[in-house]
Design a protein around this motif. Sequence first.
Motif, PDB file in Angstrom:
ATOM      1  N   ARG A  91     -23.110 -21.865   1.164  1.00 41.19           N
ATOM      2  CA  ARG A  91     -21.828 -21.621   0.492  1.00 41.19           C
ATOM      3  C   ARG A  91     -22.036 -21.565  -1.016  1.00 41.19           C
ATOM      4  NH1 ARG A  91     -17.683 -25.556   3.905  1.00 41.19           N
ATOM      5  NH2 ARG A  91     -18.309 -24.851   5.988  1.00 41.19           N
ATOM      6  N   SER A 115     -22.091 -19.383  -4.409  1.00 41.88           N
ATOM      7  CA  SER A 115     -21.521 -18.177  -4.986  1.00 41.88           C
ATOM      8  C   SER A 115     -21.907 -18.077  -6.458  1.00 41.88           C
ATOM      9  CB  SER A 115     -19.987 -18.180  -4.832  1.00 41.88           C
ATOM     10  OG  SER A 115     -19.426 -19.392  -5.291  1.00 41.88           O
ATOM     11  N   TYR A 165     -20.857 -16.161 -10.370  1.00 44.20           N
ATOM     12  CA  TYR A 165     -19.770 -15.586 -11.158  1.00 44.20           C
ATOM     13  C   TYR A 165     -20.300 -15.071 -12.487  1.00 44.20           C
ATOM     14  CZ  TYR A 165     -17.341 -18.175  -7.628  1.00 44.20           C
ATOM     15  OH  TYR A 165     -16.930 -18.654  -6.400  1.00 44.20           O
ATOM     16  N   ALA A 176     -11.891 -13.841 -17.894  1.00 41.16           N
ATOM     17  CA  ALA A 176     -11.964 -14.726 -16.743  1.00 41.16           C
ATOM     18  C   ALA A 176     -13.242 -14.461 -15.960  1.00 41.16           C
ATOM     19  CB  ALA A 176     -10.754 -14.509 -15.838  1.00 41.16           C
ATOM     20  N   PRO A 177     -13.737 -15.459 -15.241  1.00 41.59           N
ATOM     21  CA  PRO A 177     -14.905 -15.237 -14.378  1.00 41.59           C
ATOM     22  C   PRO A 177     -14.593 -14.206 -13.299  1.00 41.59           C
ATOM     23  CG  PRO A 177     -14.507 -17.577 -14.700  1.00 41.59           C
ATOM     24  CD  PRO A 177     -13.300 -16.859 -15.226  1.00 41.59           C
ATOM     25  N   LEU A 210     -16.213 -12.916  -9.428  1.00 42.28           N
ATOM     26  CA  LEU A 210     -17.146 -13.157  -8.330  1.00 42.28           C
ATOM     27  C   LEU A 210     -18.110 -11.986  -8.185  1.00 42.28           C
ATOM     28  CD1 LEU A 210     -17.864 -14.866  -5.716  1.00 42.28           C
ATOM     29  CD2 LEU A 210     -16.266 -13.336  -4.514  1.00 42.28           C
ATOM     30  N   TYR A 259     -21.299 -14.041  -2.948  1.00 38.51           N
ATOM     31  CA  TYR A 259     -20.735 -15.143  -2.171  1.00 38.51           C
ATOM     32  C   TYR A 259     -21.610 -15.419  -0.960  1.00 38.51           C
ATOM     33  CZ  TYR A 259     -18.763 -11.524   0.921  1.00 38.51           C
ATOM     34  OH  TYR A 259     -18.601 -10.471   1.787  1.00 38.51           O
ATOM     35  N   GLU A 260     -21.520 -16.637  -0.481  1.00 40.12           N
ATOM     36  CA  GLU A 260     -22.303 -17.083   0.670  1.00 40.12           C
ATOM     37  C   GLU A 260     -23.772 -16.674   0.524  1.00 40.12           C
ATOM     38  OE1 GLU A 260     -19.994 -15.667   3.999  1.00 40.12           O
ATOM     39  OE2 GLU A 260     -18.547 -17.274   3.763  1.00 40.12           O
ATOM     40  N   TYR A 310     -22.480 -18.201 -13.759  1.00 38.59           N
ATOM     41  CA  TYR A 310     -22.338 -19.528 -13.178  1.00 38.59           C
ATOM     42  C   TYR A 310     -22.559 -19.475 -11.672  1.00 38.59           C
ATOM     43  CZ  TYR A 310     -20.028 -20.863 -17.562  1.00 38.59           C
ATOM     44  OH  TYR A 310     -19.738 -21.112 -18.875  1.00 38.59           O
ATOM     45  N   THR A 355     -18.498 -33.831  -3.776  1.00 38.99           N
ATOM     46  CA  THR A 355     -17.460 -33.521  -4.770  1.00 38.99           C
ATOM     47  C   THR A 355     -16.570 -32.347  -4.376  1.00 38.99           C
ATOM     48  OG1 THR A 355     -18.982 -32.066  -5.964  1.00 38.99           O
ATOM     49  CG2 THR A 355     -18.911 -34.388  -6.635  1.00 38.99           C
ATOM     50  N   THR A 356     -16.691 -31.859  -3.153  1.00 37.40           N
ATOM     51  CA  THR A 356     -15.961 -30.707  -2.614  1.00 37.40           C
ATOM     52  C   THR A 356     -16.504 -29.396  -3.181  1.00 37.40           C
ATOM     53  OG1 THR A 356     -13.990 -32.067  -2.384  1.00 37.40           O
ATOM     54  CG2 THR A 356     -13.722 -29.711  -2.046  1.00 37.40           C
ATOM     55  N   TYR A 357     -16.373 -29.177  -4.476  1.00 33.00           N
ATOM     56  CA  TYR A 357     -16.955 -27.993  -5.107  1.00 33.00           C
ATOM     57  C   TYR A 357     -17.646 -28.410  -6.391  1.00 33.00           C
ATOM     58  CZ  TYR A 357     -14.055 -25.405  -1.866  1.00 33.00           C
ATOM     59  OH  TYR A 357     -13.471 -24.932  -0.720  1.00 33.00           O
ATOM     60  N   PHE A 362     -19.844 -26.586  -9.848  1.00 28.69           N
ATOM     61  CA  PHE A 362     -20.339 -25.411 -10.563  1.00 28.69           C
ATOM     62  C   PHE A 362     -21.661 -25.727 -11.249  1.00 28.69           C
ATOM     63  CE2 PHE A 362     -17.224 -22.062 -10.355  1.00 28.69           C
ATOM     64  CZ  PHE A 362     -16.055 -22.706  -9.999  1.00 28.69           C
ATOM     65  N   THR A 403     -24.278 -25.300 -14.617  1.00 27.02           N
ATOM     66  CA  THR A 403     -24.116 -25.517 -16.054  1.00 27.02           C
ATOM     67  C   THR A 403     -23.957 -24.218 -16.839  1.00 27.02           C
ATOM     68  OG1 THR A 403     -26.525 -25.664 -16.145  1.00 27.02           O
ATOM     69  CG2 THR A 403     -25.291 -27.733 -16.114  1.00 27.02           C
ATOM     70  N   TRP A 449     -14.422 -27.275 -11.381  1.00 29.26           N
ATOM     71  CA  TRP A 449     -13.408 -27.244 -10.341  1.00 29.26           C
ATOM     72  C   TRP A 449     -12.443 -28.400 -10.525  1.00 29.26           C
ATOM     73  CZ3 TRP A 449     -12.961 -31.016  -6.331  1.00 29.26           C
ATOM     74  CH2 TRP A 449     -11.924 -30.738  -5.410  1.00 29.26           C
ATOM     75  N   TYR A 464      -7.719 -21.819 -14.983  1.00 32.39           N
ATOM     76  CA  TYR A 464      -7.673 -20.587 -14.209  1.00 32.39           C
ATOM     77  C   TYR A 464      -7.146 -20.869 -12.802  1.00 32.39           C
ATOM     78  CZ  TYR A 464     -10.848 -18.538 -17.714  1.00 32.39           C
ATOM     79  OH  TYR A 464     -11.414 -18.069 -18.879  1.00 32.39           O
ATOM     80  N   PHE A 491     -14.444 -18.739  -4.905  1.00 25.48           N
ATOM     81  CA  PHE A 491     -13.297 -18.354  -5.706  1.00 25.48           C
ATOM     82  C   PHE A 491     -13.315 -16.835  -5.846  1.00 25.48           C
ATOM     83  CE2 PHE A 491     -12.401 -22.727  -6.622  1.00 25.48           C
ATOM     84  CZ  PHE A 491     -13.637 -23.334  -6.505  1.00 25.48           C
ATOM     85  N   TRP A 527      -9.545 -14.299  -9.784  1.00 26.17           N
ATOM     86  CA  TRP A 527      -9.160 -15.229 -10.833  1.00 26.17           C
ATOM     87  C   TRP A 527      -8.019 -14.655 -11.677  1.00 26.17           C
ATOM     88  CZ3 TRP A 527     -12.636 -19.538 -12.249  1.00 26.17           C
ATOM     89  CH2 TRP A 527     -13.739 -19.654 -11.392  1.00 26.17           C
ATOM     90  N   GLY A 528      -7.152 -15.550 -12.150  1.00 33.36           N
ATOM     91  CA  GLY A 528      -6.146 -15.149 -13.121  1.00 33.36           C
ATOM     92  C   GLY A 528      -6.754 -15.088 -14.514  1.00 33.36           C
TER      93      GLY A 528
END
Lengths: 110, 118
Positions: free
Chosen positions: A34, A36, A38, A45-46, A48, A51-52, A89, A97-99, A101, A103, B47, B95, B105, B108-109
């Motif tokens: 999982r 991904s 960016y 904005a970032p 994508l 993914y995966e 990223y 921590t669930t998700y 990112f 550095t 996040w 975001y 994700f 994104w906005g």
Amino acid sequence: QSALTQPPSVSGSPGQSVTISCTGTSSDVGSYNRVSWYHQAPGTAPKLIIYEVSNRPSGVPDRFSGSKSGNTASLTISGLQTEDEADYYCSSYSSVTTYVFGTGTKVTVL
Amino acid sequence: EVQLLESGGGLVQPGGSLRLSCAASGFSFSSSPMGWVRQAPGKGLEWVSSISGSGSNTYHADSVKGRFAISRDNAKNTLYLQMNSLRAEDTAVYYCSKMASPNYFQFWGQGALVTVSS
């Protein structure tokens, strides 16, 4: 773990290939496909791009590719172009921590 | 076309509250998990919170747990982030993001700037 580890910067000439590493642990990158990636141009904005681990969304050029080995994921940009200059990223699902990112890595086109 | 439009950002004093909204269009909102990601000035992505499509499951980063709450109104196609007990270190662009298969994700906005300062 607060963040996945990426090199602060990488650079290359137009047409060359560059690879960005993303090192995590057995709680995130090492245990789940999982990951991904960016792309973030300055002031935007970032977006994508992978993914995966290795899948590209529609519209993302095939010069972007992703892979993973153990606790480290990688993003390779082949045939570097000037518009690829941006911050990149990685991100992963984490059992702690669930998700999480990475550095972040600044890619410079020489 | 997927569109995500954040609003509600601004300047707030430490200890204060703010609610961000994210108006979504161009996809089946009630079927999509959603999330908030923030970026402090000159820093990387962090996040913050995620929510399932139905709204029954929510997740928050330890850094905001107990202070922030994510919610959604599927009838209005709108995502929210209620932020309480704000601190200087919460200063960031927030975001809104449409998530996919709660793994990544997807869209994104443009982001909403929140500044916590006296």
